[in-house]
Design a protein around this motif. Sequence first.
Motif, PDB file in Angstrom:
ATOM      1  N   ALA A 291     -11.474  40.338 -55.576  1.00 64.60           N
ATOM      2  CA  ALA A 291     -12.424  39.329 -56.058  1.00 64.60           C
ATOM      3  C   ALA A 291     -11.725  38.336 -56.975  1.00 64.60           C
ATOM      4  CB  ALA A 291     -13.588  40.009 -56.774  1.00 64.60           C
ATOM      5  N   ASP A 292     -10.908  38.852 -57.877  1.00 71.69           N
ATOM      6  CA  ASP A 292     -10.165  37.964 -58.772  1.00 71.69           C
ATOM      7  C   ASP A 292      -9.194  37.077 -57.981  1.00 71.69           C
ATOM      8  OD1 ASP A 292     -11.471  39.039 -60.948  1.00 71.69           O
ATOM      9  OD2 ASP A 292      -9.896  40.508 -61.393  1.00 71.69           O
ATOM     10  N   ALA A 293      -8.528  37.690 -56.989  1.00 76.52           N
ATOM     11  CA  ALA A 293      -7.582  36.924 -56.169  1.00 76.52           C
ATOM     12  C   ALA A 293      -8.307  35.857 -55.360  1.00 76.52           C
ATOM     13  CB  ALA A 293      -6.816  37.870 -55.240  1.00 76.52           C
ATOM     14  N   GLU A 404     -18.732  37.549 -56.702  1.00 76.63           N
ATOM     15  CA  GLU A 404     -19.195  37.170 -58.032  1.00 76.63           C
ATOM     16  C   GLU A 404     -19.629  38.381 -58.838  1.00 76.63           C
ATOM     17  OE1 GLU A 404     -18.743  34.080 -59.273  1.00 76.63           O
ATOM     18  OE2 GLU A 404     -17.670  33.923 -57.364  1.00 76.63           O
ATOM     19  N   ILE A 405     -20.236  39.372 -58.208  1.00 71.96           N
ATOM     20  CA  ILE A 405     -20.610  40.600 -58.916  1.00 71.96           C
ATOM     21  C   ILE A 405     -19.361  41.287 -59.460  1.00 71.96           C
ATOM     22  CG2 ILE A 405     -21.559  42.926 -58.639  1.00 71.96           C
ATOM     23  CD1 ILE A 405     -23.493  41.689 -56.534  1.00 71.96           C
ATOM     24  N   LEU A 406     -18.358  41.460 -58.618  1.00 73.26           N
ATOM     25  CA  LEU A 406     -17.151  42.192 -59.014  1.00 73.26           C
ATOM     26  C   LEU A 406     -16.350  41.423 -60.064  1.00 73.26           C
ATOM     27  CD1 LEU A 406     -16.031  43.449 -55.492  1.00 73.26           C
ATOM     28  CD2 LEU A 406     -17.221  44.751 -57.277  1.00 73.26           C
ATOM     29  N   ARG A 407     -16.435  40.100 -60.040  1.00 74.33           N
ATOM     30  CA  ARG A 407     -15.733  39.287 -61.039  1.00 74.33           C
ATOM     31  C   ARG A 407     -16.429  39.321 -62.390  1.00 74.33           C
ATOM     32  NH1 ARG A 407     -15.828  33.585 -60.165  1.00 74.33           N
ATOM     33  NH2 ARG A 407     -14.133  33.480 -61.667  1.00 74.33           N
ATOM     34  N   ARG A 408     -17.732  39.454 -62.403  1.00 77.18           N
ATOM     35  CA  ARG A 408     -18.502  39.202 -63.620  1.00 77.18           C
ATOM     36  C   ARG A 408     -18.923  40.460 -64.370  1.00 77.18           C
ATOM     37  NH1 ARG A 408     -20.009  33.808 -63.700  1.00 77.18           N
ATOM     38  NH2 ARG A 408     -19.361  32.723 -61.800  1.00 77.18           N
TER      39      ARG A 408
END
Length: 472
Positions: A291-293, A404-408
């Motif tokens: 997700a970040d990548a 967005e869930i995994l990033r936030r």
Amino acid sequence: MSETTQTALPPGPRLPMLAQSALMLRHGLDYFTACQRRYGDIFTLRQPLLGKVVYVADPAAIKTVFVGDPRVFHSGEGHEILRGVLGDSSLFVIDEDEHRDRRRLMMPAFARDAVARQTDAMIAIAAANIAGWPVGKTFPVASKTAEIALEVILRTVVGATKPERLAALREVVPRLLYLTPWETLAVAKPKLQRWRPWRALRRRFEEVDALLYAEIADRRADPDLAERTDSLAILVRAADEDGRTMDDRELRDQLLTLILAGHETTATSLAWALERLTRHPAALAKAVQAADASAAGDPAGDEYLDAVVKETLRIRPVIFSTARVLTEPTEVGGYRLPAGTTVDVSIGLVHASADLYPDPKRFDPDRMLGASLSPTTYLPFGGGNRRCLGATFAMVETHIVLREILRRVELCTTTDPDEKQKLKHVTFVPHRGARIKVRAVRNVAAGPQGTSASGCPVAPDDTTYSSNSRSK
């Protein structure tokens, strides 16, 4: 007819219809799996309203169904009860040339470039919802993903922007689509809506119609219609080869169809993805990195997130099967089936095949990395000329919202038992609502916010099995 073709229906339980129905209700997917073990990849069950239904899990037979002449393999006929909700022109309930022509008219609204223009809105909607999630408290995330999916549809498909109209649609649409069995009677027989027990249902229909017709009128009157990117605007502009466009009633029917087809299915896919990831720490850690990548513009991140989505749809298909009604005697899988037979392609049984997917009960996104997926062995969106028109939209939305869930937020893993697959209307949902816990809010780094539309699990748009012009 070949020498090996059998004229009898495929084998199946000899129990009375009511007994079979009770077993289906009590044991759900386990009952279908038991029938497959005993009778093979083609078997017959007896079901209320439908009568004898032939279930198909053999890839060769599935191809026969998907490439079959649309004049013989009717899907709309099997959705007749939905006319009372969706209308006579809904893509769900029409067949043959009418379905082909209407689908072609609607395709531009869900082409890859059209979907790509909606990604910023999807990100904003997801971010706003996630910001309100509780920290340190276990909660059923399915209710949150349902809110996100509905908001995405209302803003990007319907294109609603007026606050009062958006609020009204958020309130009434779920109450119209998720009907009780008692209310379903009045959908099958609309004349019942004149009577007191069903008048409230009629008022809900009238309220939704008023809201959707108001959106349609706004779009027609919009001087900037050509620049709008919402699906309704594209459908208003759409014209066939003769210059014919859809009238207001046809647009209303398609909007309700798109809401029904795209709301709970996408919301449930997201809920299952989170349910699966929180029970598989290694996959969750890789998904967070991906997700970040992805947010930083790294295609490798998109690739792994797509693999997570594809594996979720394999191991937890939201729709268990996709049906056709035969209009004339037809050979399927070595059986000569009579006209009127319902043939149900069993998505769930195919996806659970150990021959196709080693250790099929294992959630393993890595199996989807670089995988060549066949439309007869991986079919979460159905197939042939009835493959879900919004498949690309659904895959992109699921990818973006999951990212967005995994990033936030930082999710807790759990050793709780897997949530069971529970039938809700026509979808299989997590029986406890996919309960998760957020450990902490993550700092979201700035970076590119786009996404790839490459995550469609099978051939894009309508290229699947387009062996003749009538199946496109």
